[in-house]
Motif scaffolding. Structure first.
Motif, PDB file in Angstrom:
ATOM      1  N   ILE A   1      -1.742   2.143   7.000  1.00 31.02           N
ATOM      2  CA  ILE A   1      -0.686   2.025   5.989  1.00 31.02           C
ATOM      3  C   ILE A   1      -0.522   0.596   5.496  1.00 31.02           C
ATOM      4  O   ILE A   1      -0.015   0.369   4.427  1.00 31.02           O
ATOM      5  N   HIS A   2      -0.924  -0.369   6.276  1.00 33.59           N
ATOM      6  CA  HIS A   2      -1.064  -1.723   5.738  1.00 33.59           C
ATOM      7  C   HIS A   2      -1.811  -2.616   6.708  1.00 33.59           C
ATOM      8  O   HIS A   2      -1.869  -2.353   7.901  1.00 33.59           O
TER       9      HIS A   2
ATOM     10  N   VAL B   1      11.176   4.425   5.339  1.00 34.13           N
ATOM     11  CA  VAL B   1      10.601   3.304   4.596  1.00 34.13           C
ATOM     12  C   VAL B   1       9.526   2.647   5.444  1.00 34.13           C
ATOM     13  O   VAL B   1       9.798   2.185   6.549  1.00 34.13           O
ATOM     14  N   ILE B   2       8.292   2.630   4.961  1.00 34.26           N
ATOM     15  CA  ILE B   2       7.229   1.997   5.754  1.00 34.26           C
ATOM     16  C   ILE B   2       7.022   0.536   5.365  1.00 34.26           C
ATOM     17  O   ILE B   2       6.481  -0.226   6.134  1.00 34.26           O
ATOM     18  N   HIS B   3       7.405   0.154   4.187  1.00 30.44           N
ATOM     19  CA  HIS B   3       7.491  -1.271   3.884  1.00 30.44           C
ATOM     20  C   HIS B   3       8.216  -1.495   2.579  1.00 30.44           C
ATOM     21  O   HIS B   3       8.291  -0.617   1.731  1.00 30.44           O
ATOM     22  N   SER B   4       8.757  -2.686   2.437  1.00 33.74           N
ATOM     23  CA  SER B   4       9.428  -3.005   1.194  1.00 33.74           C
ATOM     24  C   SER B   4       9.239  -4.472   0.895  1.00 33.74           C
ATOM     25  O   SER B   4       9.080  -5.287   1.800  1.00 33.74           O
ATOM     26  N   SER B   5       9.225  -4.772  -0.367  1.00 37.67           N
ATOM     27  CA  SER B   5       9.107  -6.161  -0.797  1.00 37.67           C
ATOM     28  C   SER B   5      10.429  -6.854  -0.541  1.00 37.67           C
ATOM     29  O   SER B   5      11.446  -6.210  -0.307  1.00 37.67           O
ATOM     30  N   SER B   6      10.428  -8.171  -0.593  1.00 32.58           N
ATOM     31  CA  SER B   6      11.714  -8.874  -0.586  1.00 32.58           C
ATOM     32  C   SER B   6      12.366  -8.666  -1.958  1.00 32.58           C
ATOM     33  O   SER B   6      11.762  -8.111  -2.873  1.00 32.58           O
TER      34      SER B   6
ATOM     35  N   TYR C   1       5.567  -3.999   8.996  1.00 35.17           N
ATOM     36  CA  TYR C   1       6.439  -3.030   9.648  1.00 35.17           C
ATOM     37  C   TYR C   1       5.597  -1.961  10.329  1.00 35.17           C
ATOM     38  O   TYR C   1       4.635  -1.464   9.754  1.00 35.17           O
TER      39      TYR C   1
ATOM     40  N   TYR D   1       0.845  -1.194   0.000  1.00 30.66           N
ATOM     41  CA  TYR D   1       0.000   0.000   0.000  1.00 30.66           C
ATOM     42  C   TYR D   1       0.878   1.240   0.000  1.00 30.66           C
ATOM     43  O   TYR D   1       1.852   1.308   0.733  1.00 30.66           O
TER      44      TYR D   1
ATOM     45  N   GLY E   1      15.122 -12.154   2.892  1.00 31.08           N
ATOM     46  CA  GLY E   1      14.046 -13.078   3.225  1.00 31.08           C
ATOM     47  C   GLY E   1      14.281 -13.655   4.608  1.00 31.08           C
ATOM     48  O   GLY E   1      15.422 -13.886   5.013  1.00 31.08           O
TER      49      GLY E   1
ATOM     50  N   ASN F   1      15.115  -8.064   5.236  1.00 34.60           N
ATOM     51  CA  ASN F   1      13.904  -8.071   4.436  1.00 34.60           C
ATOM     52  C   ASN F   1      14.199  -8.429   2.979  1.00 34.60           C
ATOM     53  O   ASN F   1      13.448  -9.162   2.339  1.00 34.60           O
ATOM     54  N   MET F   2      15.327  -7.925   2.472  1.00 32.58           N
ATOM     55  CA  MET F   2      15.704  -8.290   1.107  1.00 32.58           C
ATOM     56  C   MET F   2      16.067  -9.770   1.039  1.00 32.58           C
ATOM     57  O   MET F   2      15.706 -10.472   0.104  1.00 32.58           O
TER      58      MET F   2
END
Lengths: 657, 657
Positions: B639-640, A638-643, B603, A603, B193, B190-191
């Motif tokens: 936010i999510h 950064v509030i979220h990030s994908s892998s 997060y 989001y 995994g 997070n990157m």
């Protein structure tokens, strides 16, 4: 898009429909040429289950609560399955799933389930749920809906959603209008999961939100568009018409072929008197429905692209791998039909020829053109035509590694080209030419520019080019943009594995919305004299590694389902090819955009930053992309990030051999 | 936790270790009783690969880049596999993965891979990566690390992370200290995994961040704790010791049995002269290592809980289903050993008996106590002891449905209880008693209070209770808190299915961190006179539906991996049982907390709101929980949010029969 008809329904005011006048309304709607009618499933009497006395005094309600008592006849508008194929049912609007009163919550849930059960029993084609008022919380509503929807195995289920928010909120800044409506839909969809069968019945209003806000709905499952009768204007012949803006929006939705519903705020005159003056008027089709059918019929004549696109829209295709696999004849044939692409190539070659100085030392004026990856020969034809237009002599070499395509160019040489063209059966990277070229022409671009390994192929072919020779194309740039598309994400999810989330797809976009305009991420230039020694092959492919970290500002809130990719290419000077929406070569259809999915949608709030990190990587055997998406908000970071997707090319790559 | 030793390594200053003095350092560390030594893999000379001249002038570097040239001898400190079992390698710190210079980026990546390859070839037990300075971006660093870590199949890989941020940042408010350090680690993890094998080497400093900030590290894979020599103080005997705060922190980490490293800022005296005065000093073990071993040996003697917990920590157990399954004898035996629980029950029964008025009308003073779910009889014993202490007469009924447990209480009656106790083989919900009870005693609580169906069982048993009778327990409240735990989430992920993400687990928490204090979410009271008619069974189970939406403020940023659940129960008046951390009954071990995972970790920024939506739902056959987690930020809204978990009990439920 075919010209078959659209489905239009009649929606009388819910509080005026009863078991008593239902059949008359059905007959009326049929006489008016509607395809279906929208009717409440239940009468207002059914509301008793929320407000009757507490149990010990009311054994009947206790029994209902325990599932031992069903509807009473007076609870229902739809009492039988008669005409059920002609009826869409609406769910009552008095339920309050998030009430503070536990009994009201529970009874609302039981009432919804009972209505779903009945709709399913009647085999209605669809049911429509009222929109929960924006003043109310949503969590129990979302939970109840998510768990109840499985009770409708054959009946479609649509949530009625206003495209503008409640009256109360209309005074907010234009930018914010219609925002909350989407946010609330998104909250419910997020609970239900993206593979839910829940659809949207989007209700238009006299005032429409901005295009930017409306745009988001095209990435959502809008299955029904509701148009209130009273937003129609009256033209000078007395017929109902829509404003230009409404026409534009309705036509845009028509691409998705939703159901339409004409909602009316008053009941029509139902008692037909054969001898009254009303007879004529009443036997005519609804002018509102007629007008919508007229809009549908008179859409812009389908262009070549749309004809070509039929059946491809939102369909996930694997990108071509022309180095690993030999293309089929039909693939060549499809691409050769593009009316724009070869025009541009012809123009580029013509300009390049004209820019070449005519020898003044008496040597013959012959320009050597090498077409590498000649396929079935379209670029040879372009080059021949260009030479003619430019009035210059050329000697052409056509190099092709695909033995099947080579058969065709052998025929072309024999029947058409003659001595002007030398044909060579070879991989361009290993060919040892008898002379060097002035112009190297190739068509190796993919949807993302470099994704069919044009850089690696042209690096290998570069040694056939004279030191001052030129390459057509001269460069190509990859573009990326964050995008929203429930449909595409659900399609990738349906494979239920990581591999498909880490693969890119060539897609004719339809149900998508870009959250920001595409931006360039990297460029390749040819010839590449800096990294490749003259007349040699490159020692390694490291110089074709690229990476970029691009930041976008999202003007609306939205869900990121992945990345849209495009390319722009300079063939020669100002002769361009582009599939980037802002500069798209008009009428060119050879390339659809490319879609890089992400595993978990993210989001982004309105005004938030979307960061796309992208890599083009290589080892000795293959090339692959890796990508990651993050969202940043000022003050929060950064509030979220994908892998990181496709680490080391584990899920998808393009083979070098 | 066993008393076996901890592993302590010696880390000399990296720039002072060379191929020449390595063997001496190894001998020194061995003589000082260290378990291993930390050495750079490469010498500073290796930095040449970043800065030597551009390729055409430097064929050697071109060859290196193409993978055709390996290390030169002078590049390496660790030149052979000698003593490799005694060595942890460190990666050079001059790489700049996110440089603007593409060549520096590429060569940094190639250099890292070459070092990983060499570490793997030498079969080092571990390699440690330098912490990327907080002024640099991380995306390419994270990408390179993620893709390279698979090159270390047998060697552990740790990222060195300061517990405080760079000197520059130490002036920020105390609340913020050490925040960025975690944020950056979290970005990399997070990157990579959550199932990555990357661990943390956490470096302590003289100043430590607040407990709240430190706490987050306990939810992360801290495998190494680095303690610089110069943060040790000197006690009055001249020995190095740690401050109270540091002792506390080090002891807390010792629960996880990480490797320790003592880092030194100067090289020790390496040339041993047998006849010098240094001999004695040099042959003594390191006083720093000795001190750490002393701290480890002198941890608080393990309490009953810890003894009991050995082997259970962070182990995911399915909750008991005592209604569906009969408990085994060993399960009863385990629970009967709790020293606190039955003390509290005895006290509760005693107080309840004392509160009962003595009859003044001449009727005999007999209180009827019914123990429902008597198991092997511990509550019967409690009740008998309580009656003795209170000096009141009792008549006890012990009701048990498990035929195996019933054998034991038959023996108890024959050998011990005699006429004071009537034993009844029945399900408490269907038993028809010969008289009604004054006091109903049960022990049906699960980790979440109601999760072993105590409400449903006691509703069914309630009809045996007199209108003025009392239930022990009188009520129980479920508590929830958002929690962080990479370990537990990775364990649930490893099942690779949705079912395990939608199941709750009873877990002895270790590697977790609560993002906020637990809050109550719902309560059950007994007897329930409001919903259940006198002397009857309830008509439906709707009155045991519960739901709650609880908001927490997260004081630090963090990842939410799920929800921690606890209970508090009032047995009688002020006699309580609690596993809620803030009020935990000291010494009671019968219940571990419960963990509700979420599929995708979320997060939450510092100061953000975490909303937990929780439902306890029921149909005629089962009871289940559904849950959803959202994050809200002031001014931005949600936010999510997670999807709704366990819709309709599809993945986990508790059977009513």
């Amino acid at each position: 898009m075919s010209l078959e008809s659209i489905q239009i329904g009649f929606m009388p005011p819910a509080d005026k429909v009863s078991a008593e006048n239902l059949l008359q309304l059905v007959a009326y709607a049929q006489s008016k040429g509607f395809d279906y009618i929208v009717s409440p499933i239940n009468s207002p009497a059914y509301r008793r289950v929320l407000f009757e006395e507490e149990e010990p005094q009311n054994p009947s309600l206790r029994a209902w609560r325990a599932g031992l008592e069903s509807f009473r006849p007076e609870d229902l508008v739809l009492r039988t399955a008669d005409h059920s194929e002609f009826i869409v049912g609406t769910i009552s609007d008095w339920q309050d799933f998030d009430s503070q009163d536990l009994k009201v919550r529970l009874h609302s849930e039981l009432a919804l389930k009972q209505q779903f059960n009945w709709a399913s029993h009647l085999a209605l084609g669809g049911v429509m749920l009222p929109y929960p008022p924006s003043s109310k919380p949503l969590s129990n509503y979302g939970r109840v809906l998510t768990s109840s929807i499985s009770m409708l195995p054959y009946t479609a289920c649509w949530l009625r959603v206003p495209c503008m928010d409640d009256e109360l909120e209309r005074n907010v800044a234009e930018e914010l209008q219609g925002m909350k409506s989407w946010e609330r839909w998104n909250t419910i969809l997020n609970m239900a999961g993206s593979q839910s069968k829940l659809g949207i019945a989007l209700e238009l209003s006299a005032t429409l939100p901005t295009d930017k806000v409306l745009d988001r709905w095209f990435a959502e499952p809008v299955k029904v568009v509701i148009i209130p009768e009273d937003i129609f204007l009256t033209n000078n012949k007395g017929y109902p018409v829509l404003s230009k803006r409404h026409q534009h929006v309705v036509r845009k939705f028509m691409r998705f072929k939703p159901y339409f519903m004409i909602s009316s705020s008053s009941l029509p005159k139902l008692t037909l008197d054969e001898f009254s003056d009303d007879l004529l008027e009443n036997s005519l089709a609804s002018p509102h429905a007629d007008y919508l059918r007229y809009l549908y019929r008179t859409q812009d004549t389908l262009g070549v692209i749309d004809q070509f696109a039929t059946g491809y829209q939102d369909y996930l295709q694997a990108p071509l791998q022309p180095l690993q696999d030999n293309l089929e004849s039909s693939t060549y044939e499809t691409f050769e039909k593009d009316p724009i692409k070869y025009q541009q190539y012809e123009l580029a070659v013509e300009r390049a020829l004209l820019d070449r100085p005519v020898p003044t030392d008496g040597t013959p004026d012959v320009t050597v053109i090498m077409v590498v990856g000649a396929g079935r020969g379209p670029l040879v034809n372009c080059s021949l035509r260009a030479a003619e237009k430019a009035g210059r002599n050329v000697r052409i070499y056509a190099v092709e590694k695909n033995p099947n395509a080579f058969v065709t160019i052998q025929n072309m040489k024999a029947s058409l080209w003659g001595d002007r063209v030398n044909i060579v059966f070879s991989d361009m990277r290993t060919w040892n030419p008898p002379e060097q070229a002035d112009i190297l022409v190739s068509e190796l671009l993919g949807s993302f520019g470099d994704n069919e390994l044009s850089p690696e192929c042209l690096d290998g072919a570069q040694k056939v080019l004279k030191p001052d020779g030129i390459s057509i194309p001269a460069n190509y740039t990859a573009f990326v943009a964050p995008m929203s598309s429930n449909k595409l994400h659900a399609d990738v999810s349906s494979f239920k594995d990581l591999t498909h989330f880490e693969t890119s797809y060539v897609v004719m976009f339809k149900a998508i919305s870009l959250l920001a305009q595409p931006k360039p991420i990297w460029v390749f230039e040819h010839p590449n004299r800096k990294d490749i020694p003259l007349n040699q092959n490159p020692l390694s492919n490291h110089h074709n590694i690229r990476s970029g970290s691009i930041e976008f500002t999202s003007k609306t809130s939205g869900m990121i389902h992945g990345i849209a990719g495009y390319f722009e290419s300079v063939l020669y000077k100002d002769v361009l090819l582009s599939i980037n929406p802002e500069t798209h070569s008009p009428g060119m259809f050879s390339w659809f955009p490319i879609y890089f999915p992400i595993k978990t949608p993210l989001y982004v709030p309105a005004g938030g930053q979307v960061v796309l990190d992208f890599w083009r990587l290589t080892d000795t055997r293959k090339v692959w992309y890796e990508w990651q998406v993050s969202c940043k908000v000022e003050g929060l970071g950064v509030i979220h990030s994908s892998s990181l997707h496709n680490v080391g090319g584990r899920s998808s790559s393009i083979g070098l051999y």
